[in-house]
Design an enzyme around this catalytic site. Structure first.
Site, PDB file in Angstrom:
ATOM      1  N   SER A  55       0.869  -1.181   0.000  1.00 22.95           N
ATOM      2  CA  SER A  55       0.000   0.000   0.000  1.00 22.95           C
ATOM      3  C   SER A  55       0.897   1.220   0.000  1.00 22.95           C
ATOM      4  CB  SER A  55      -0.900   0.016   1.237  1.00 22.95           C
ATOM      5  OG  SER A  55      -1.721   1.165   1.254  1.00 22.95           O
ATOM      6  N   ARG A 304      -0.254  -3.892  -7.028  1.00 24.32           N
ATOM      7  CA  ARG A 304      -1.449  -4.486  -6.416  1.00 24.32           C
ATOM      8  C   ARG A 304      -2.687  -3.792  -6.942  1.00 24.32           C
ATOM      9  NH1 ARG A 304      -4.461  -7.838  -5.015  1.00 24.32           N
ATOM     10  NH2 ARG A 304      -4.804  -8.752  -2.979  1.00 24.32           N
ATOM     11  N   THR A 340      -7.087   1.357   4.896  1.00 24.04           N
ATOM     12  CA  THR A 340      -6.623   0.540   6.015  1.00 24.04           C
ATOM     13  C   THR A 340      -7.533   0.697   7.222  1.00 24.04           C
ATOM     14  OG1 THR A 340      -4.328   0.679   5.254  1.00 24.04           O
ATOM     15  CG2 THR A 340      -4.683   0.076   7.565  1.00 24.04           C
ATOM     16  N   CYS A 496      -0.449  -6.225 -17.563  1.00 18.67           N
ATOM     17  CA  CYS A 496       0.276  -6.915 -16.490  1.00 18.67           C
ATOM     18  C   CYS A 496       1.550  -6.151 -16.149  1.00 18.67           C
ATOM     19  CB  CYS A 496       0.627  -8.339 -16.909  1.00 18.67           C
ATOM     20  SG  CYS A 496       1.691  -9.193 -15.720  1.00 18.67           S
ATOM     21  N   CYS A 520       4.697 -13.642 -11.555  1.00 20.54           N
ATOM     22  CA  CYS A 520       3.460 -13.032 -11.048  1.00 20.54           C
ATOM     23  C   CYS A 520       3.647 -12.438  -9.654  1.00 20.54           C
ATOM     24  CB  CYS A 520       2.356 -14.081 -11.021  1.00 20.54           C
ATOM     25  SG  CYS A 520       0.781 -13.492 -10.365  1.00 20.54           S
ATOM     26  N   CYS A 523      -0.966  -9.304  -8.336  1.00 14.34           N
ATOM     27  CA  CYS A 523      -1.715  -8.042  -8.329  1.00 14.34           C
ATOM     28  C   CYS A 523      -3.176  -8.245  -8.692  1.00 14.34           C
ATOM     29  CB  CYS A 523      -1.066  -7.022  -9.262  1.00 14.34           C
ATOM     30  SG  CYS A 523      -1.293  -7.348 -11.025  1.00 14.34           S
ATOM     31  N   CYS A 526      -4.934  -9.204 -14.215  1.00 10.14           N
ATOM     32  CA  CYS A 526      -5.384 -10.044 -15.328  1.00 10.14           C
ATOM     33  C   CYS A 526      -6.779 -10.598 -15.078  1.00 10.14           C
ATOM     34  CB  CYS A 526      -4.390 -11.175 -15.563  1.00 10.14           C
ATOM     35  SG  CYS A 526      -4.051 -12.205 -14.112  1.00 10.14           S
TER      36      CYS A 526
END
Length: 551
Positions: A55, A304, A340, A496, A520, A523, A526
């Protein structure tokens, strides 16, 4: 099935993020206050707590103050860097203009907030949970939902370990473990693998808008100490995105001479040639950003997806045997760029409902006290106040949309409720055909300020056991080449941020869709953006993926 062992708990929590950890801590606090026993465990797919947490982050401590009031004096890493300055720039290609703070509604001000690593906050929360007796199992991915005979959720099972790519059992094969619970809380974060299934099976999205998303790409840099101002928070909007895309950048001066910087691209963009990764690299070349990074060194990278739907996209939160918490449900306050505190509060509310149910010797029913608590909470009021912000920006563009959004936020803040709620449309439906779009020529990386995807993934410490079933599954393996390539120029190659998807053999006239699953970073873009919804992200073997040290 007969090979698997099982373990019974009162509450099983999937995901050691801020929501899951807050839920576990609150459950144990309530049990201790009542002088009762309550068994709680958390499954975490990352190799350690915090390994998959990413984050910005500027964090409102409201929920932390409720949960652990002495956190500032108790070694919490978040306490190191209170926010001292709030800056908002609107960027053109070469210039910037600052938005005066008086134009921004007071609840958008970052006074009293803190900036730091959310991953490190989760590590600290995990320590507090374990002190209270919570069992945390990192490196174990919840791969399957278990059901009782009546259809209610019974718990989850971890994935089998030691399975080869062809499905055969390797010498180190170990079957998964079943965890049975009175109630199971799903806190997997954005676009969770099991949360998707729960929402579909119990039709939890029946009465809400589709969820929409952004892709956040983040880097950590060690900068010149002379340029470091701990607590300075900068947000940007405008350049480099054009008229067919929305989003913005952030640059936070955090502890130890570092800045956390990144760029969020909303995934409702329409041009299939757009690359969120390349837009983020291009953003760093703006004179105002490049000046801060002059002489600096990039030390970490990650990406992310973010649930951007807000108020109108929150699904039904409960089902027989469990509940959705945190970003699995989608509690992000988009204009504040903060989720959060709302995620933590959702976990706490679900925990309170689950504790009362267990105390009453209930099991596997609906925790109706949780959505009731949400609807009377400050989380509900906060999200309702900003519900039209993102749709207005999308409908009217960056400049006019921001003006209209600001007007509605001011009105809502002053108690004037807007008589309408604008709606969202699925991100995967927004792409136009490649024939209607203009290709984007992105500059080559210079290796100093801008970089390629593979060198970036290296900094994320991503690792997967290579000989395992691919966790990026295709519903129809022919679609990428037979449909997505001619119609959309196969956008997976560009959306991606980790170089997972490639079309190889195109020049030879034998195109083939290649999936580099070991790259990968989890995140989930896709799974979200594929225009035919052909890609289904499932959990890989536990412990695989990125290992973020300070994100």
């Amino acid at each position: 099935m007969s090979e698997r062992e099982s373990m019974p708990y009162d509450v099983v929590i999937v995901g050691a993020g801020p929501a899951g950890l807050s839920a576990a801590i609150r459950l144990k606090q309530l049990a201790n206050e009542a002088g009762s026993e309550l068994s709680v465990c958390i499954l975490e797919k990352g190799s350690e707590v915090g390994a998959h947490i990413l984050s910005g982050a500027v964090i409102d401590p409201k929920s932390l103050d409720e949960l652990l009031p002495t956190w500032r004096d108790d070694g919490c890493p978040l306490a190191q860097t209170p926010v001292t300055e709030n800056i908002h720039w609107h960027l053109s290609a070469k210039h910037k203009s600052s938005m005066p703070n008086f134009m921004i509604p007071p609840f958008m001000n970052n006074k009293g907030t803190y900036t730091g690593s959310l991953g490190n906050l989760c590590r600290w929360l995990a320590g507090k949970a374990e002190e209270l007796g919570v069992e945390i199992f990192p490196g174990f991915a919840a791969a399957e939902i278990l059901f009782n005979d009546d259809g209610s959720v019974k718990g989850v099972a971890t994935g089998d370990m030691g399975v080869a790519r062809d499905g055969e059992h390797k010498p180190d094969y170990q079957p998964g473990l079943e965890l049975h619970a009175r109630y199971t809380l799903f806190g997997e974060g954005c676009r969770g693998h099991l949360s998707k299934q729960v929402m579909r099976m119990f039709d939890l999205r029946k009465d809400c808008d589709p969820q929409i998303y952004g892709l956040g790409i983040k880097e950590l840099w060690d900068i010149d100490p002379a340029k470091h101002v701990p607590g300075r928070v900068i947000h940007t909007q405008g350049w480099p995105l054009g008229e067919d895309a929305d989003g913005g950048g952030f640059l936070y001066h955090q502890a130890d001479g570092q800045v956390a910087l990144g760029f969020v691209t909303w995934l409702n963009y329409s041009n299939p040639y757009l690359s969120p990764f390349e837009e983020m690299q291009r953003w760093k070349t703006h004179p105002a950003i490049a000046e801060i990074l002059a002489g600096a060194k990039r030390v970490s990278y990650g990406a992310r997806a973010i649930s951007d739907g807000g108020f109108q996209s929150v699904p039904k939160l409960v089902f027989p045997g469990g509940a959705l918490i945190g970003d699995s449900a989608g509690f992000l306050n988009v204009p504040r760029i903060k989720g959060t505190h709302t995620a933590m509060k959702s976990g706490m509310m679900a925990a309170e409902a689950a504790f009362e149910a267990v105390k009453a010797d209930r099991s596997a029913d609906e925790l109706t006290a949780y959505p009731a608590a949400y609807e009377s909470s400050w989380v509900y009021k906060e999200l309702r106040m900003v519900r039209n912000t993102a749709p207005l920006v999308k409908k009217f563009g960056d400049e006019w949309g921001t003006i209209f959004a600001g007007m509605t936020m001011w009105a809502e803040y002053l108690g004037i409720r807007m008589p309408f709620t604008m709606h969202h449309h699925p991100d995967h439906e927004s792409l136009v055909h490649a024939s209607q779009a203009k290709p984007i020529a992105y500059p080559k990386p210079d290796g100093v300020l801008t970089f390629d995807r593979l060198s970036s993934v290296f900094l994320s410490n991503t690792n997967h056991e290579e000989d395992q079933p691919c966790h990026l599954t295709l519903k129809d393996p022919d679609i990428p080449i037979d449909y997505n390539l001619p119609v959309y120029a196969e956008p997976a190659q560009r959306y991606c941020p980790a170089g997972v998807y490639e079309v190889v053999g195109l020049e030879e006239g034998t195109p083939r869709f290649q999936i580099n699953a070991q790259n990968c970073v989890h995140c989930k873009t896709c799974d979200i953006k594929d225009p035919t919804q052909n890609i289904n992200w499932v959990v890989p073997e536990g412990g695989g993926g990125p290992n973020y040290p300070n994100m």
